[in-house]
Enzyme design. Structure first.
Site, PDB file in Angstrom:
ATOM      1  N   CYS A 147       0.839  -1.203   0.000  1.00 59.71           N
ATOM      2  CA  CYS A 147       0.000   0.000   0.000  1.00 59.71           C
ATOM      3  C   CYS A 147       0.874   1.253   0.000  1.00 59.71           C
ATOM      4  CB  CYS A 147      -0.929  -0.019   1.218  1.00 59.71           C
ATOM      5  SG  CYS A 147      -1.907   1.473   1.396  1.00 59.71           S
ATOM      6  N   CYS A 150      -0.316   4.098   2.265  1.00 62.34           N
ATOM      7  CA  CYS A 150      -0.021   3.853   3.686  1.00 62.34           C
ATOM      8  C   CYS A 150       1.464   4.104   3.993  1.00 62.34           C
ATOM      9  CB  CYS A 150      -0.331   2.409   4.071  1.00 62.34           C
ATOM     10  SG  CYS A 150      -1.903   1.801   3.465  1.00 62.34           S
ATOM     11  N   ASP A 151       2.338   3.585   3.148  1.00 69.86           N
ATOM     12  CA  ASP A 151       3.750   3.501   3.528  1.00 69.86           C
ATOM     13  C   ASP A 151       4.696   4.405   2.730  1.00 69.86           C
ATOM     14  OD1 ASP A 151       3.039   1.586   5.408  1.00 69.86           O
ATOM     15  OD2 ASP A 151       3.208  -0.045   3.960  1.00 69.86           O
TER      16      ASP A 151
END
Ligand code: NAP
Length: 320
Positions: A147, A150-151
């Site tokens: 993701c 997300c990261d």
């Protein structure tokens, strides 16, 4: 080692019938249960084999509102579970093996019990596809991510790899150029599957380098990813890229196998919704990544859980 969030919450002994049963214990399932329990609907969550869902395999979560300094994924899910229990939700760590949505009340069979419910919320999520390269599992959440939203911000000024040739891979590669110095796109073919507009955007981006007909052989490092070996499948030439991370963007599989023949899916195999969170079966609702292949965020899954719970409450009130 995978974090453990099972609680002392005991299996219901006599009670097998609930107002609502929620299948799945990620952000969608826990949020739904907080709402249905607060609405005084007797609620059972059957958590499945990975209580907490994908966030149990994540490290720091920076984009879930309410945590100014971020929170570790497993801690976020443990807290959600405790909140659900405090509201009165019964949670069992068992796996659903069969469902019957054709008769009322609905029947849900786990490895050890059969339960009944007047309404069901499916919140079983989706699983990112794995490339199957050596080291992929070992470095998951230590440089290997599924993701970018997300990261991505953890990879500022680094060189990274994106695997895949579809719209997700192009979108993630373009997004990641905001943080990374350079993004290598590794694709197994010599043409992309992505839409023309996404291809053009990626081709125009000077920070993206394409490696055609190339597969990932191995992910290496010590504490975190530091090298990825790739192979050109036309020449068999192996190359080593000195990179800090790998974003795997080769699609997701919705966790819907259990519901085949019981409810309708869309063309991509996700649960099809007819009216807000309602499936084609009256009384069966879905929330989170199991129907949503667009947003796929913890916060959007939680929001869908809230919506499904409100829809369930309305459905149960109208039914009476
Ligand atoms: P996808 O379209 O199925 O593409 C998956 C890509 O990963 C393909 O290029 C495929 O290669 C590759 N792949 C699959 N398995 C692999 C493996 N084991 N090893 C290496 N490569 C592998 O998945 P997606 O990109 O996640 O998109 C899913 C859907 O969402 C699509 O309909 C897409 O259009 C849509 N979407 C749209 C947008 C947007 O419009 N902005 C953004 C994201 C997603 P091959 O090409 O060789 O099969």
């Amino acid at each position: 080692m995978q974090a453990e969030i099972r609680s002392e919450n005991k299996k219901p002994e006599a009670k097998k019938k609930f107002d609502v049963i929620i299948i799945g214990a990620g952000p969608a399932g826990y949020t739904a249960s907080i709402y249905t329990s607060r609405a005084k609907r007797e609620t059972l969550i059957i958590s499945g084999i990975l209580p907490g869902g994908q966030l149990m395999l994540t490290t720091e979560v920076e984009n879930f509102p309410g945590f100014a300094n971020g929170i570790m994924g497993p801690e976020l899910m443990t807290t959600m579970r405790q909140q659900a229990e405090r509201m009165g939700t019964t949670i069992i760590d068992d796996e659903v093996v069969n469902v019957d949505f054709k008769h009322r009340p609905f029947k849900i069979l786990t490895y050890s019990e059969e339960y009944e419910a007047d309404a069901v919320i499916i919140a079983t999520g989706a699983t990112p596809r794995k490339i199957g390269a050596k080291g992929e599992q070992e470095f998951s959440a230590r440089g290997v991510s599924y993701c970018a939203t997300c990261d991505g911000p953890f990879f500022k000024n680094q060189e990274i790899v994106v695997a895949g040739g579809g719209d997700s891979a192009m979108e993630e590669a373009i997004f990641l150029t905001k943080f990374a110095n350079k993004v290598h796109v590794i694709h197994r073919k010599d043409t992309l599957r992505a839409s023309k507009v996404m291809q053009d955007r990626a081709f125009e981006n000077k920070k993206i380098q394409f490696h055609w007909n190339t597969v990932i052989e191995e992910i290496k490092g010590s504490q975190k990813v530091s090298q990825i070996t790739v192979k050109d499948v036309t020449t068999n030439k192996v190359d080593t890229l000195e990179v800090g991370g790998l974003f795997v963007a080769i699609g997701h599989e919705p966790n819907t196998k259990l519901f085949q023949g019981q409810i309708e899916f869309d063309a991509q195999g996700y649960i099809a919704l007819k009216n807000h969170t309602q499936t084609n079966v009256d009384g069966v609702f879905a929330a989170g990544d199991v129907h949503d292949h667009r947003y796929r965020q913890a916060i959007t899954a939680a929001a869908f859980g809230c919506m499904a719970a409100i829809d369930v409450d309305k459905y149960l009130s109208e039914r009476k």
